[in-house]
Scaffold this active site. Structure first.
Site, PDB file in Angstrom:
ATOM      1  N   ASP A 202       0.878  -1.173   0.000  1.00 18.80           N
ATOM      2  CA  ASP A 202       0.000   0.000   0.000  1.00 18.80           C
ATOM      3  C   ASP A 202       0.914   1.221   0.000  1.00 18.80           C
ATOM      4  OD1 ASP A 202      -1.655   2.152   0.527  1.00 18.80           O
ATOM      5  OD2 ASP A 202      -2.940   1.059   1.907  1.00 18.80           O
ATOM      6  N   HIS A 203       1.008   1.899  -1.137  1.00 18.00           N
ATOM      7  CA  HIS A 203       2.031   2.939  -1.266  1.00 18.00           C
ATOM      8  C   HIS A 203       1.816   4.109  -0.315  1.00 18.00           C
ATOM      9  CE1 HIS A 203      -1.036   4.684  -4.015  1.00 18.00           C
ATOM     10  NE2 HIS A 203      -0.507   5.828  -3.668  1.00 18.00           N
ATOM     11  N   HIS A 265      -6.090   2.504   1.773  1.00 16.55           N
ATOM     12  CA  HIS A 265      -5.330   3.694   2.134  1.00 16.55           C
ATOM     13  C   HIS A 265      -5.832   4.363   3.419  1.00 16.55           C
ATOM     14  CE1 HIS A 265      -3.422   3.088  -1.581  1.00 16.55           C
ATOM     15  NE2 HIS A 265      -4.164   3.857  -2.346  1.00 16.55           N
TER      16      HIS A 265
END
Length: 513
Positions: A202-203, A265
């Protein structure tokens, strides 16, 4: 080759916040090597790591894709992309050295023979580049290709390693589309790679400020006593984009803002804000505490969804003075689409620390500004002395992007003979305070995967618990009877009026970004 299952390696440099694990020599195999993710994010990230001297001396990159091309053609394409998307200018001498470690392997994802020749080529690269048999497989392909890739990696023995080496797999989101599909994908991955070998990326968690939340909370004694229901009035998390769906209409029709952003996110950011102190800085200790947060989220009854969740869809409007089309006019979008491009939620965490503290989230496309931030709104001081006429609260703001930093709003006396009190802001910016730009999220995450540090990657139970929470909302939206409405909002606005009403009913308002 006689291979044994990967053993988790000790991480001797997790002793303090200033230390970091050491990345190890390896070959990075990127499935979907000709796609946007590879060209816009992965290769520029790896180049920047090389330019900053953070890559281990022995690293090879193998692109795996369907199209026919030579190593040199692949290198030329990646150089063009890196010059366009890199956070720092490409230096010819560094690129020349870096490019020599890039190779291309042509194969269909479903072709078993292609994986056997890949295994042979990886052995040759080990000998040529000194990568020691360590393999990092990055799935930058479409999710429907994960199963055949995993199956053929296992058939070719590439999911196992020789003694002293390792094999790991990085899986991009979306990790499933609901609880059932996430469990099935977890089952498929587990059939080829153990949980210790699996890195769900999950960036958002790779962003510098997201990582700094734990330091802010647990390395500063001034915040720890205040971080609970006795002192915090409410929390807001906003992820706003000026962009629409662009060319991703087909994908977005099957996803929507809730699945695309909230499930991963925003819930990840909430976990960092709300979690208890871990017993140490090991990956599982931190992820244990994050899972507890998701499990503690109050589950809505279907009849409660409309009162706590607002969904919207952008209509025609203006962004930066330019007229833009509504969502239903975007390519590959149904003319009567019920897909949400905006979601606002009121959540509660039913544990001792956060009892009765509302958490407000909103995420949307075609909003006036692109920014992601978390704001902690503290309760007002007693209404005596200076506070009788003050409407502002103390607010701690954590800016995730684009201007990474932290600010605190306090009250101060205005200079002069009158006794007038106004809010002022104490502000910290990463770029100016430390004198250098923050690395891109993918740089940190790739480095961590090479180091065997899974702290910033989602664990299986965390993903499934998040989907269990989201599925209740999705089920209410898809109900044939009494389904909550889908509210239009003009592009360039802050979403439908109903999102403002969500807070107004509680006597609160969204923080102005």
């Amino acid at each position: 080759m006689n291979r044994a299952a990967e053993q988790p390696e000790p991480n001797p440099l997790r002793e303090g916040l200033s230390a970091r694990a050491v990345p190890q020599p390896c070959t990075i195999v990127i499935f979907g090597a000709t796609g946007d993710l590879t060209q816009r994010k992965l290769i520029p990230a790896l180049y920047n790591l090389a330019a900053d001297g953070d890559l281990p001396p022995a690293v090879a990159i193998v692109g795996f894709a369907r199209r026919e091309k030579s190593d040199d053609e692949f290198r030329t394409e990646l150089e063009e992309a890196t010059r366009k998307f890199s956070r720092q200018a490409v230096r010819d001498e560094i690129w020349k050295t870096f490019a020599q470690s890039i190779f291309y392997h042509q194969s269909e994802f479903e072709d078993e023979a292609g994986y056997k020749t890949l295994a042979k080529r990886l052995d040759e690269i080990d000998e040529e580049c000194g990568t020691r048999g360590n393999r990092l497989f990055y799935f930058a392909a479409a999710p429907d290709q994960f199963e055949p890739i995993l199956k053929h990696l296992k058939a070719a023995g590439l999911n196992e390693t020789c003694k002293g080496s390792w094999a790991r797999v990085i899986v991009e989101k979306p990790f499933g589309t609901d609880l059932a599909s996430a469990r099935e994908l977890n089952r498929i991955v587990r059939h080829s790679f153990s949980e210790e070998q699996t890195y769900r990326i999950d960036h958002f968690l790779g962003k510098e400020t997201a990582q700094n939340i734990l330091v802010l909370r647990f390395a500063n004694a001034i915040f720890a006593p205040l971080w609970n229901t006795h002192y915090i009035d409410h929390v807001q998390i906003t992820a706003a984009e000026t962009l629409g769906v662009e060319t991703r209409g087909g994908f977005y029709e099957g996803a929507g803002a809730l699945r695309d952003m909230v499930q991963n996110h925003l819930l990840q950011l909430l976990c960092l804000i709300a979690m208890e102190p871990p017993i140490d800085l090991s990956a599982d200790s931190i992820r244990d505490e994050k899972v507890k947060v998701v499990r503690s989220l109050r589950r809505f009854a279907q009849s409660e969804i409309a009162a706590n969740v607002v969904r919207g869809q952008y209509a025609q409007g203006a962004i930066d003075g330019k007229l833009v089309a509504g969502y239903r006019k975007e390519p590959k979008v149904k003319s009567d689409s019920q897909t949400e491009t905006f979601v606002a939620l009121r959540l509660y965490i039913d544990d001792w620390r956060w009892a009765d503290v509302p958490i407000y989230m909103r995420v949307g496309k075609r909003l006036p500004k692109s920014a992601t931030e978390i704001s902690i709104h503290f309760k007002k001081a007693p209404a005596v002395l200076f506070n009788k006429n003050l409407s502002d609260q103390n607010v701690l703001v954590i800016r995730i992007q684009p201007d990474e930093g932290i600010s605190l709003r306090i009250h101060a006396k205005v200079p002069g003979t009158s006794f007038r009190v106004e809010p002022v802001k104490m502000d910290f910016h990463y770029g100016t305070s430390f004198g250098k730009a923050s690395p891109e999220a993918y740089e940190r995450l790739l480095l961590d995967a090479m180091s065997g540090d899974a702290t910033l990657f989602a664990r299986r139970d965390e993903v499934e618990e998040a989907w269990a929470f989201i599925d209740v909302i999705e089920s209410a939206w898809s109900a044939k009877k009494d389904a909550p409405g889908l509210f239009p909002y003009p592009a360039g606005s802050w979403g439908p009026d109903e999102a403002d009403d969500l807070l107004a009913r509680d006597g609160r308002a969204w923080r102005r970004l």
